[in-house]
Scaffold this motif. Structure first.
Motif, short mmCIF file in Angstrom:
data_model
loop_
_atom_site.label_atom_id
_atom_site.label_comp_id
_atom_site.label_asym_id
_atom_site.label_seq_id
_atom_site.Cartn_x
_atom_site.Cartn_y
_atom_site.Cartn_z
N GLN A 182 1.30 -11.54 -6.50
CA GLN A 182 2.37 -12.19 -7.25
C GLN A 182 1.93 -13.58 -7.63
OE1 GLN A 182 6.23 -12.26 -5.33
NE2 GLN A 182 7.25 -12.50 -7.31
N ALA A 183 1.77 -13.80 -8.92
CA ALA A 183 1.40 -15.11 -9.44
C ALA A 183 2.67 -15.94 -9.63
CB ALA A 183 0.66 -14.94 -10.76
N PRO A 184 2.54 -17.26 -9.65
CA PRO A 184 3.71 -18.12 -9.83
C PRO A 184 4.49 -17.76 -11.10
CG PRO A 184 1.81 -19.41 -9.19
CD PRO A 184 1.30 -18.03 -9.46
N GLY A 185 5.77 -17.54 -10.93
CA GLY A 185 6.62 -17.26 -12.07
C GLY A 185 6.53 -15.85 -12.61
N LYS A 186 5.79 -14.98 -11.92
CA LYS A 186 5.62 -13.61 -12.40
C LYS A 186 6.08 -12.62 -11.34
CE LYS A 186 1.78 -14.49 -15.56
NZ LYS A 186 0.42 -14.05 -16.01
N ASP A 187 6.29 -11.38 -11.78
CA ASP A 187 6.67 -10.32 -10.86
C ASP A 187 5.46 -9.87 -10.04
OD1 ASP A 187 8.83 -8.77 -13.33
OD2 ASP A 187 9.27 -10.32 -11.82
N ARG A 188 5.75 -9.27 -8.90
CA ARG A 188 4.69 -8.70 -8.10
C ARG A 188 4.08 -7.53 -8.84
NH1 ARG A 188 5.98 -7.49 -1.87
NH2 ARG A 188 6.61 -9.68 -2.11
N GLU A 189 2.76 -7.43 -8.79
CA GLU A 189 2.09 -6.35 -9.50
C GLU A 189 1.08 -5.64 -8.58
OE1 GLU A 189 -0.22 -7.76 -12.80
OE2 GLU A 189 -1.53 -8.98 -11.56
N PHE A 190 0.88 -4.38 -8.87
CA PHE A 190 -0.06 -3.55 -8.14
C PHE A 190 -1.49 -3.99 -8.45
CE2 PHE A 190 -1.96 0.15 -6.34
CZ PHE A 190 -2.96 0.54 -7.22
N VAL A 191 -2.35 -3.97 -7.41
CA VAL A 191 -3.76 -4.31 -7.59
C VAL A 191 -4.65 -3.09 -7.32
CG1 VAL A 191 -5.67 -5.73 -6.77
CG2 VAL A 191 -3.37 -6.73 -7.02
N ALA A 192 -4.51 -2.51 -6.12
CA ALA A 192 -5.38 -1.40 -5.75
C ALA A 192 -4.77 -0.67 -4.56
CB ALA A 192 -6.78 -1.89 -5.39
N VAL A 193 -5.20 0.58 -4.38
CA VAL A 193 -4.74 1.38 -3.24
C VAL A 193 -5.89 2.28 -2.79
CG1 VAL A 193 -3.81 3.23 -4.69
CG2 VAL A 193 -2.94 2.92 -2.35
N VAL A 194 -5.91 2.57 -1.49
CA VAL A 194 -6.88 3.50 -0.94
C VAL A 194 -6.16 4.46 -0.01
CG1 VAL A 194 -7.51 1.94 0.97
CG2 VAL A 194 -9.08 3.76 0.28
N GLY A 195 -6.47 5.75 -0.12
CA GLY A 195 -5.89 6.75 0.77
C GLY A 195 -6.62 6.78 2.09
N TRP A 196 -5.89 7.07 3.14
CA TRP A 196 -6.50 7.08 4.47
C TRP A 196 -7.47 8.23 4.65
CZ3 TRP A 196 -6.86 2.88 6.62
CH2 TRP A 196 -5.81 2.03 6.99
N SER A 197 -7.08 9.43 4.25
CA SER A 197 -7.87 10.60 4.61
C SER A 197 -9.08 10.78 3.70
CB SER A 197 -7.00 11.85 4.59
OG SER A 197 -6.42 12.02 3.31
N GLY A 198 -8.88 10.83 2.41
CA GLY A 198 -9.99 11.08 1.51
C GLY A 198 -10.64 9.83 0.95
N GLY A 199 -10.00 8.69 1.20
CA GLY A 199 -10.57 7.45 0.69
C GLY A 199 -10.48 7.30 -0.82
N ILE A 200 -9.59 8.06 -1.43
CA ILE A 200 -9.45 7.96 -2.88
C ILE A 200 -8.87 6.61 -3.23
CG2 ILE A 200 -8.26 8.90 -4.89
CD1 ILE A 200 -8.36 11.63 -3.52
N THR A 201 -9.43 5.98 -4.26
CA THR A 201 -9.01 4.65 -4.66
C THR A 201 -8.46 4.66 -6.08
OG1 THR A 201 -11.23 4.11 -5.45
CG2 THR A 201 -10.70 3.54 -3.17
N TYR A 202 -7.63 3.69 -6.32
CA TYR A 202 -7.05 3.52 -7.66
C TYR A 202 -6.86 2.03 -7.87
CZ TYR A 202 -4.11 4.24 -11.73
OH TYR A 202 -3.60 4.23 -13.01
#
Length: 118
Positions: free
Chosen positions: A38-58
């Motif tokens: 979350q940058a100043p004055g902006k909404d929170r935004e998604f950056v990245a995610v990783v799954g526990w089991s397969g390690g798939i990332t986005y």
């Protein structure tokens, strides 16, 4: 579940930082962990995610090719390696745990500030 984020700081544009997020408690309820910002004055935004089991990332398009998310299952820890940082990456970064049953991010860390100077 408790999430403890660390690793933020001040860096010049083009530099690198690595964020860490350690999870404790009922971590078996989660199927992945992500980073948001979350940058100043902006909404929170998604950056990245990783799954526990397969390690798939986005990744968000804005960080793809510059940021790398990874996990250490044995340590219940997720990392965000941030390279080629830009001033627009300046934000408070939050780690979040995703619940397996709902796919919602119900657990949140306290946030760590990343400041990129030009």
């Amino acid at each position: 579940v408790q999430l403890q984020a660390s690793g933020g700081g001040l860096v010049q544009a083009g530099g690198s930082l690595r964020l860490s997020c350690a999870a404790s408690g009922r971590t078996f309820s989660m199927d992945g962990m992500g980073w948001f910002r979350q940058a100043p004055g902006k909404d929170r935004e998604f950056v990245a995610v990783v799954g526990w089991s397969g390690g798939i990332t986005y990744y968000a398009d804005s960080v793809k090719g510059r940021f790398t998310i990874s996990r250490d299952n044995a340590k219940n820890t997720v990392y965000l390696q941030m390279n080629s940082l830009k001033p627009e990456d300046t934000a408070v970064y939050y780690c979040a745990g995703r619940i397996a049953s709902t796919r919602n991010y119900d657990y949140w860390g306290q946030g760590t500030l990343v400041t990129v100077s030009s």
